[in-house]
Write a protein that holds these residues in place. Structure first.
Motif, PDB file in Angstrom:
ATOM      1  N   GLU A  39     -17.608 -17.633   5.323  1.00  0.00           N
ATOM      2  CA  GLU A  39     -18.786 -17.042   6.036  1.00  0.00           C
ATOM      3  C   GLU A  39     -19.511 -16.155   5.130  1.00  0.00           C
ATOM      4  O   GLU A  39     -19.187 -15.767   3.873  1.00  0.00           O
ATOM      5  N   TYR A  40     -20.746 -15.648   5.657  1.00  0.00           N
ATOM      6  CA  TYR A  40     -21.427 -14.596   4.894  1.00  0.00           C
ATOM      7  C   TYR A  40     -21.335 -13.416   5.265  1.00  0.00           C
ATOM      8  O   TYR A  40     -20.755 -13.108   6.705  1.00  0.00           O
ATOM      9  N   VAL A  41     -21.413 -12.293   4.513  1.00  0.00           N
ATOM     10  CA  VAL A  41     -21.204 -10.752   4.953  1.00  0.00           C
ATOM     11  C   VAL A  41     -22.652  -9.888   4.545  1.00  0.00           C
ATOM     12  O   VAL A  41     -23.193 -10.545   3.546  1.00  0.00           O
ATOM     13  N   ILE A  42     -23.134  -9.109   5.207  1.00  0.00           N
ATOM     14  CA  ILE A  42     -23.891  -8.266   4.954  1.00  0.00           C
ATOM     15  C   ILE A  42     -23.573  -6.849   4.268  1.00  0.00           C
ATOM     16  O   ILE A  42     -22.586  -6.228   4.812  1.00  0.00           O
ATOM     17  N   LYS A  54     -20.197  -8.548   9.216  1.00  0.00           N
ATOM     18  CA  LYS A  54     -20.171 -10.032   9.315  1.00  0.00           C
ATOM     19  C   LYS A  54     -21.500 -10.368   9.530  1.00  0.00           C
ATOM     20  O   LYS A  54     -22.436  -9.854  10.430  1.00  0.00           O
ATOM     21  N   TYR A  55     -21.901 -11.509   8.879  1.00  0.00           N
ATOM     22  CA  TYR A  55     -23.419 -12.135   9.234  1.00  0.00           C
ATOM     23  C   TYR A  55     -23.545 -12.584  10.301  1.00  0.00           C
ATOM     24  O   TYR A  55     -22.841 -13.475  10.883  1.00  0.00           O
ATOM     25  N   GLU A  57     -26.995 -13.994  12.805  1.00  0.00           N
ATOM     26  CA  GLU A  57     -28.514 -14.076  12.496  1.00  0.00           C
ATOM     27  C   GLU A  57     -29.065 -13.175  13.608  1.00  0.00           C
ATOM     28  O   GLU A  57     -30.163 -12.458  13.311  1.00  0.00           O
TER      29      GLU A  57
END
Length: 64
Positions: A39-42, A54-55, A57
Motif C-alpha cells: 500500500e501507499y502512504v502520504i 494511509k493513501y 484517492e
C-alpha cells in the motif's frame, strides 16, 4: 498501540559525504494499525512533526 521511540540514523552510503537523515518504520504494529505491504502512504509535514496517513484517492486533491 503505545508510543514508539525511534532513532534518526543516516542513510547508507551517505556517511562519507553529507549525512542524510533516515527513519525506518517496521513491525507488526503497522499491520495492527491497518498498514499493509504494497500500500501507499502520504507523508505530511506539520510543524516539527511528521504525519503518516494511509493513501486514499479521496484524501488526495486532484489537480484541475
Amino acid at each position: 498501540m503505545t508510543e514508539r521511540k525511534l532513532k534518526v540514523t543516516y542513510a547508507p552510503g551517505s556517511e562519507y559525504k553529507e549525512q542524510i537523515p533516515r527513519i525506518v518504520l517496521q513491525g507488526k504494529w503497522l499491520k495492527e494499525l491497518g498498514f499493509e505491504v504494497g500500500e501507499y502512504v502520504i507523508i505530511s509535514p506539520s510543524n516539527e512533526n511528521i504525519v503518516i496517513s494511509k493513501y486514499s484517492e479521496s484524501k488526495i486533491p486532484k489537480d484541475n
